[in-house]
Scaffold this motif. Sequence first.
Motif, PDB file in Angstrom:
ATOM      1  N   PHE A  70       0.854  -1.173   0.000  1.00 40.42           N
ATOM      2  CA  PHE A  70       0.000   0.000   0.000  1.00 40.42           C
ATOM      3  C   PHE A  70       0.897   1.232   0.000  1.00 40.42           C
ATOM      4  N   VAL A  71       0.627   2.151  -0.914  1.00 36.39           N
ATOM      5  CA  VAL A  71       1.467   3.341  -1.096  1.00 36.39           C
ATOM      6  C   VAL A  71       0.852   4.542  -0.370  1.00 36.39           C
ATOM      7  N   ARG A  72       1.588   5.645  -0.384  1.00 35.48           N
ATOM      8  CA  ARG A  72       1.166   6.909   0.221  1.00 35.48           C
ATOM      9  C   ARG A  72       0.873   6.777   1.718  1.00 35.48           C
ATOM     10  N   GLY A  73       1.563   5.823   2.377  1.00 39.16           N
ATOM     11  CA  GLY A  73       1.423   5.662   3.815  1.00 39.16           C
ATOM     12  C   GLY A  73       0.104   5.062   4.268  1.00 39.16           C
ATOM     13  N   LYS A  74      -0.657   4.528   3.344  1.00 39.65           N
ATOM     14  CA  LYS A  74      -1.950   3.962   3.706  1.00 39.65           C
ATOM     15  C   LYS A  74      -1.765   2.655   4.452  1.00 39.65           C
ATOM     16  N   GLU A  75      -2.583   2.461   5.459  1.00 40.92           N
ATOM     17  CA  GLU A  75      -2.528   1.233   6.247  1.00 40.92           C
ATOM     18  C   GLU A  75      -3.925   0.619   6.297  1.00 40.92           C
ATOM     19  N   PRO A  76      -4.029  -0.643   5.906  1.00 43.47           N
ATOM     20  CA  PRO A  76      -5.333  -1.302   5.897  1.00 43.47           C
ATOM     21  C   PRO A  76      -5.799  -1.651   7.297  1.00 43.47           C
ATOM     22  N   GLY A  77      -7.100  -1.884   7.406  1.00 43.14           N
ATOM     23  CA  GLY A  77      -7.683  -2.292   8.674  1.00 43.14           C
ATOM     24  C   GLY A  77      -7.472  -3.775   8.944  1.00 43.14           C
ATOM     25  N   GLU A  78      -7.939  -4.183  10.088  1.00 38.11           N
ATOM     26  CA  GLU A  78      -7.751  -5.565  10.540  1.00 38.11           C
ATOM     27  C   GLU A  78      -8.389  -6.579   9.596  1.00 38.11           C
ATOM     28  N   GLU A  79      -9.550  -6.262   9.036  1.00 36.18           N
ATOM     29  CA  GLU A  79     -10.227  -7.189   8.110  1.00 36.18           C
ATOM     30  C   GLU A  79      -9.332  -7.528   6.920  1.00 36.18           C
ATOM     31  N   ILE A  80      -8.690  -6.523   6.376  1.00 30.83           N
ATOM     32  CA  ILE A  80      -7.818  -6.725   5.215  1.00 30.83           C
ATOM     33  C   ILE A  80      -6.592  -7.542   5.614  1.00 30.83           C
ATOM     34  N   LEU A  81      -6.026  -7.262   6.753  1.00 33.46           N
ATOM     35  CA  LEU A  81      -4.865  -8.023   7.217  1.00 33.46           C
ATOM     36  C   LEU A  81      -5.222  -9.487   7.469  1.00 33.46           C
ATOM     37  N   GLU A  82      -6.409  -9.735   8.005  1.00 33.83           N
ATOM     38  CA  GLU A  82      -6.856 -11.105   8.226  1.00 33.83           C
ATOM     39  C   GLU A  82      -7.053 -11.848   6.907  1.00 33.83           C
ATOM     40  N   LEU A  83      -7.674 -11.188   5.926  1.00 32.04           N
ATOM     41  CA  LEU A  83      -7.849 -11.797   4.607  1.00 32.04           C
ATOM     42  C   LEU A  83      -6.502 -12.152   3.979  1.00 32.04           C
ATOM     43  N   ALA A  84      -5.552 -11.242   4.115  1.00 31.63           N
ATOM     44  CA  ALA A  84      -4.217 -11.475   3.553  1.00 31.63           C
ATOM     45  C   ALA A  84      -3.531 -12.644   4.252  1.00 31.63           C
ATOM     46  N   ALA A  85      -3.670 -12.741   5.559  1.00 35.47           N
ATOM     47  CA  ALA A  85      -3.060 -13.847   6.304  1.00 35.47           C
ATOM     48  C   ALA A  85      -3.661 -15.177   5.865  1.00 35.47           C
ATOM     49  N   GLU A  86      -4.966 -15.204   5.668  1.00 34.55           N
ATOM     50  CA  GLU A  86      -5.637 -16.424   5.193  1.00 34.55           C
ATOM     51  C   GLU A  86      -5.139 -16.826   3.812  1.00 34.55           C
ATOM     52  N   ALA A  87      -4.796 -15.840   2.999  1.00 41.48           N
ATOM     53  CA  ALA A  87      -4.322 -16.090   1.635  1.00 41.48           C
ATOM     54  C   ALA A  87      -2.808 -16.278   1.575  1.00 41.48           C
ATOM     55  N   HIS A  88      -2.137 -16.248   2.732  1.00 46.45           N
ATOM     56  CA  HIS A  88      -0.669 -16.375   2.804  1.00 46.45           C
ATOM     57  C   HIS A  88       0.008 -15.313   1.929  1.00 46.45           C
ATOM     58  N   MET A  89      -0.418 -14.082   2.132  1.00 43.05           N
ATOM     59  CA  MET A  89       0.066 -12.957   1.349  1.00 43.05           C
ATOM     60  C   MET A  89       0.674 -11.901   2.279  1.00 43.05           C
ATOM     61  N   ALA A  90       1.834 -11.400   1.916  1.00 40.76           N
ATOM     62  CA  ALA A  90       2.479 -10.350   2.711  1.00 40.76           C
ATOM     63  C   ALA A  90       1.828  -8.999   2.405  1.00 40.76           C
ATOM     64  N   ILE A  91       1.738  -8.163   3.431  1.00 39.98           N
ATOM     65  CA  ILE A  91       1.206  -6.810   3.284  1.00 39.98           C
ATOM     66  C   ILE A  91       2.257  -5.832   3.803  1.00 39.98           C
ATOM     67  N   LEU A  92       2.611  -4.871   2.950  1.00 36.59           N
ATOM     68  CA  LEU A  92       3.575  -3.839   3.318  1.00 36.59           C
ATOM     69  C   LEU A  92       2.957  -2.470   3.059  1.00 36.59           C
ATOM     70  N   THR A  93       3.539  -1.457   3.664  1.00 36.85           N
ATOM     71  CA  THR A  93       3.126  -0.088   3.374  1.00 36.85           C
ATOM     72  C   THR A  93       4.372   0.782   3.245  1.00 36.85           C
ATOM     73  N   THR A  94       4.295   1.727   2.324  1.00 33.00           N
ATOM     74  CA  THR A  94       5.390   2.676   2.103  1.00 33.00           C
ATOM     75  C   THR A  94       4.811   4.084   2.009  1.00 33.00           C
ATOM     76  N   ASP A  95       5.612   5.060   2.370  1.00 29.39           N
ATOM     77  CA  ASP A  95       5.167   6.454   2.271  1.00 29.39           C
ATOM     78  C   ASP A  95       5.293   6.995   0.847  1.00 29.39           C
ATOM     79  N   TYR A  96       6.012   6.286  -0.006  1.00 25.70           N
ATOM     80  CA  TYR A  96       6.181   6.761  -1.380  1.00 25.70           C
ATOM     81  C   TYR A  96       4.852   6.745  -2.140  1.00 25.70           C
ATOM     82  N   PRO A  97       4.674   7.697  -3.061  1.00 23.95           N
ATOM     83  CA  PRO A  97       3.510   7.618  -3.951  1.00 23.95           C
ATOM     84  C   PRO A  97       3.703   6.469  -4.943  1.00 23.95           C
TER      85      PRO A  97
END
Length: 111
Positions: A70-97
Amino acid sequence: MKLQEVKEILDAKVLSGDDLLEREVLSACGSDLMSDVLAFVKDQALLMTGLVNAQVVRTAEMMDMKAIVFVRGKEPGEEILELAAEAHMAILTTDYPLYKACGLLYSAGLR
């Protein structure tokens, strides 16, 4: 390129999937339009987006993507993080556009 390298290049923070940083990604896609992701993504891709909703994870999972940044410093909520964990997918965030993040990874060799 390994996700650990992506993290370092983008000065990103890992929100989910610390144990997945040794995964290899062969390409990246930067888009806020999930229809474009469905139309143009290749296998083993990294999705970079500023769109923060559950549909992003579902789209990435359908396309067998390894991680979402996720760009522009956006951080997803818990629901999105849980979905990603179930899918065995890494989630990162950066301040860059999105444009800058894509350029940095392209300059480092990720196509």
